[in-house]
Design an enzyme around this catalytic site. Structure first.
Site, short mmCIF file in Angstrom:
data_model
loop_
_atom_site.label_atom_id
_atom_site.label_comp_id
_atom_site.label_asym_id
_atom_site.label_seq_id
_atom_site.Cartn_x
_atom_site.Cartn_y
_atom_site.Cartn_z
N LYS A 89 0.97 -1.02 0.53
CA LYS A 89 0.39 0.21 0.36
C LYS A 89 0.91 1.12 0.12
CE LYS A 89 -4.38 -1.92 0.15
NZ LYS A 89 -5.48 -1.85 -0.54
N GLU A 111 -9.32 5.96 3.27
CA GLU A 111 -10.61 5.45 3.73
C GLU A 111 -9.27 4.97 4.40
OE1 GLU A 111 -9.63 5.92 1.05
OE2 GLU A 111 -9.29 3.27 0.25
N SER A 377 1.60 -10.11 -1.25
CA SER A 377 1.46 -8.57 -1.00
C SER A 377 1.41 -7.71 0.81
CB SER A 377 -0.25 -7.79 -1.37
OG SER A 377 -1.03 -8.73 -0.16
C1 LIG Z 1 -1.49 -7.18 2.47
C2 LIG Z 1 -3.25 -6.47 1.96
N1 LIG Z 1 -3.01 -6.81 0.43
C3 LIG Z 1 -4.20 -7.01 -0.50
C4 LIG Z 1 -5.31 -6.04 0.13
C5 LIG Z 1 -6.37 -5.69 -1.09
O1 LIG Z 1 -6.02 -4.36 -1.70
P1 LIG Z 1 -5.86 -4.16 -3.35
O2 LIG Z 1 -6.73 -4.96 -3.83
O3 LIG Z 1 -5.75 -2.81 -3.67
O4 LIG Z 1 -4.40 -4.92 -3.21
C6 LIG Z 1 -4.85 -5.11 1.19
C7 LIG Z 1 -5.76 -4.53 1.43
O5 LIG Z 1 -5.97 -4.26 3.04
C8 LIG Z 1 -3.88 -5.30 2.06
O6 LIG Z 1 -3.36 -4.94 2.98
#
Ligand SMILES: Cc1ncc(COP(=O)(O)O)c(C=O)c1O
Lengths: 393, 258
Positions: A89, A111, A377
């Site tokens: 993020k 948000e 992620s």
């Molecule tokens: C570690 C992690 N992966 C994925 C997401 C999902 O968001 P996005 O689809 O925008 O990557 C989040 C959202 O809070 C997250 O914290």
């Protein structure tokens, strides 16, 4: 690029800027300036310096040997979990705060669902000395206490969203209302590839560093920048957009988006938007949306607060529509098992959002020669409570 | 073809009072009865809100009325039925106002046709982009003689106000401040300046001032500067607290007009 947003802000039939007039001047200002700003050499230098020295990029592309053995393929993990604040993020919040400064904005709002985007925003606001307010559903505040306190330690005001079901969708509504009421001095840092044009494109560009690095790193590792597969979980879709971005035109690279099935796609408690959604308009864009026949937005469910959003970004809706990305889904149980499995095989406790991407290894037929990159992620620190409550380890 | 909105503004240049309320609130079947009382009390036009789960331009009062209406099962189909019943009972223009998504799911073309047949005179769809309207829907609404009003706010540029003026039919909805909906007790000097600027632009279409009108003071100020006023949140509050719709509606309108 074939999947680039067009000048009206659309990806095929999805996208656009469906906003009340009160937001138009802000969106117009952003739309007319974002590309100019982010491709200025001075911006690029500052952005890249912060990504390197503050966020800790490039993040490693790690060959997960034991996971590879188990799934009989060559599996790499793109370690976004090692970014400062523990998830991808922050790539976006660094970019957007630099844009906000150049637009002359003094205050930031955001948000957050799980709190990861809120923490990443609070962090860059502390770094830049800007005032920050984060809207968070009251229910999510109760579920994600540690992240609420992290934001507060960083000097951010966390405001509970008390409308609707008091989760991410409602926090987004409140942030938009705040922006309507404070139109001149405030920039809204949206946390995913959602919202009115140009947000989806801007956020995708900031996250595209993920696939840029994957290409370079694979070239060095295996002498070929192209994997056979890239896996990423999809909430709004920002980590997936970043991991797919530089592969979109390379059709031989198979892109897999993993949504949260919750208790099962047909259980009535799910967040699998491509399976359950229809085209609709929410939060400023036309996209796939979980909704009733009457066009009322449905409250989604997933064990992971970061995936429990009733829509996906318009880019993903388009990629789904034209078949460029294959979407699959993983249930709560499948994701939790995959999270434990990764912990045991590789010593990495993933965020529960991320665990959904790992769970898809069971759903895609892989062969021994395949090279797979999974976008890791985020890390699981914020989710310990959920792991503990789930308990099966 | 006659359009009641155009006729109203042709006949009455000042002091127009338009009242907004949410369809199906406080009770699902109240939509028509409220309109009848409003006309009897001397209101010139009504705007009926189509409830939506995520009304991002609305403050707490209208948010709550949306939620209550939806919880009782209100939807576009039911609203159109209510309008069919209501139309013969009143003469004043009926405007439907709502976020795009419920209309889109009903089918925009189908919605426009049925609304027009039911006796609706105009539409306000605050999150329908201007370029989408021009590209896909202007021809349709023109052919159905449905007037379309767009919002402008104090941060809208002069060029864009001109563009909106050229694309609107009926009237322009001048939002009094950059804000979500909600009652306020008076207008600031800055707001007054904005109204004066609008007046000085000599737009093709009359403008009504809305958002923040709650009492005689704000109503009178709006009427002085524009063709009239739109009242929403404070009327919703009146409905919410009402024990006797007829008496309370008449009392509400009387106190506004002073
Ligand atoms: C570690 C992690 N992966 C994925 C997401 C999902 O968001 P996005 O689809 O925008 O990557 C989040 C959202 O809070 C997250 O914290």
């Amino acid at each position: 690029m074939k999947f680039e947003v067009d000048e009206r802000g659309y990806y095929g039939q999805f996208g656009g800027a469906y906003i009340p007039e009160m937001l138009y001047p802000n969106i117009e200002q952003l739309r007319d300036n974002y590309l100019k700003i982010i491709y200025e050499p001075e911006f690029q230098a500052e952005f890249n310096d912060l990504l390197k020295n503050y966020v800790g990029r490039p993040t490693p592309l790690y060959l997960a040997k034991r996971l590879s053995e188990k799934y009989r393929a060559t599996i790499y993990l793109k370690r976004e979990d090692l970014c400062h604040t523990g998830a991808h993020k922050i790539n976006n919040t660094i970019g957007q705060i630099l844009v906000a400064k150049r637009l002359g904005k003094k205050k930031i709002i955001a948000e957050t669902g799980a709190g990861q985007h809120g923490v990443a925003t609070a962090t860059v606001c502390a770094l830049m000395g800007m005032e920050c307010i984060v809207y968070m559903g009251k229910l999510d505040m109760d579920r994600q206490r540690p992240n609420v306190e992290r934001m507060r330690i960083l000097g951010t005001k966390v405001v509970p969203a008390l409308s609707g079901n008091m989760t991410l969708k409602d926090a987004t509504n409140e942030a938009m209302r705040h922006w309507i009421n404070h139109p001149t001095d405030t920039h809204y840092i949206i946390g995913s590839v959602v919202g009115p044009h140009p947000y989806p494109d801007m956020v995708a560009r900031f996250q595209s560093v993920i696939s840029e690095e994957i290409k370079k790193q694979l070239q060095e590792e295996i002498g070929n920048p192209y994997p056979d597969y890239v896996f990423a979980c999809v909430g709004g879709g920002s980590n997936a957009a970043g991991a797919f971005y530089h592969f979109l035109n390379d059709e031989h690279v198979q892109l897999i988006g993993v949504e949260a099935a919750g208790k099962g796609v047909d259980s009535g408690e799910s967040a699998a938007t491509t399976a359950l959604g229809k085209p609709g308009v929410l939060h400023g864009s036309k996209t796939l949306l979980m909704q009733t026949e009457d066009g009322q937005v449905v409250e989604p469910y997933s064990i992971s607060a970061g995936l429990d959003y009733p829509g996906i970004g318009p880019l993903h809706a388009h990629l789904f529509d034209v078949g460029r990305v294959q979407f699959v889904s993983a249930t709560d149980d499948e994701a939790m098992n995959a999270g434990i499995e990764l912990s045991r095989l590789e010593g990495i406790i993933p965020a529960i959002e991320t665990a959904h991407a790992i769970a898809a290894l069971d759903k895609i037929e892989l062969s021994a020669e395949d090279v797979v990159v999974i976008n890791l992620s985020g890390r699981g620190d914020k989710d310990l409570e959920t792991y503990i409550r789930w308990g099966k380890y | 073809m006659k359009n009641r909105i155009t006729e109203l503004f042709a006949a009455k240049k000042k002091d127009i009072l338009s009242v907004f309320y949410t369809a199906g609130f406080p009770i699902q079947n109240d939509t028509a009865a409220i309109a009848v009382q409003l006309e009897a009390a001397g209101v010139d036009m009504i705007e009926i809100g189509i409830p939506f789960s995520d009304p991002i331009a609305d403050g707490p009062t209208i948010q709550e009325s949306n939620k209550i209406a939806l919880d009782q099962g209100m939807n576009v189909g039911l609203l159109l039925n209510q309008i069919r019943e209501l139309r013969p009972q009143i003469k004043m223009p009926i405007v439907l106002m709502g976020y795009l998504n419920p209309v889109m799911q009903y089918g925009i073309e189908k919605f426009c046709k049925e609304a027009s047949q039911a006796g609706v005179d105009g539409l306000i769809l605050p999150d329908l982009p201007l370029d989408e309207y021009v590209k896909h829907y202007k021809e349709l609404t023109d052919s159905l003689n449905l007037s379309i009003s767009f919002l402008i706010s104090p941060t809208t540029s002069e060029a864009r106000i001109r563009q909106i003026d050229s694309l609107s039919t009926g009237f322009i909805y001048a939002v009094s401040s950059s804000s979500t909906t909600g009652a306020k007790s008076e207008f600031s000097a800055e707001q007054q300046l904005y109204f004066k600027k609008l007046q000085a632009m000599h737009l093709k279409h009359p403008f009504l001032i809305g958002f923040g009108i709650s009492n005689h003071t704000t109503y009178a100020q709006a009427c002085e500067q524009g063709a009239g006023a739109i009242v929403g949140s404070s009327f919703i509050t009146c409905l919410k607290n009402s024990k006797d719709l007829k008496t309370d509606i008449h009392q509400f309108v009387k106190s506004l007009k002073g």
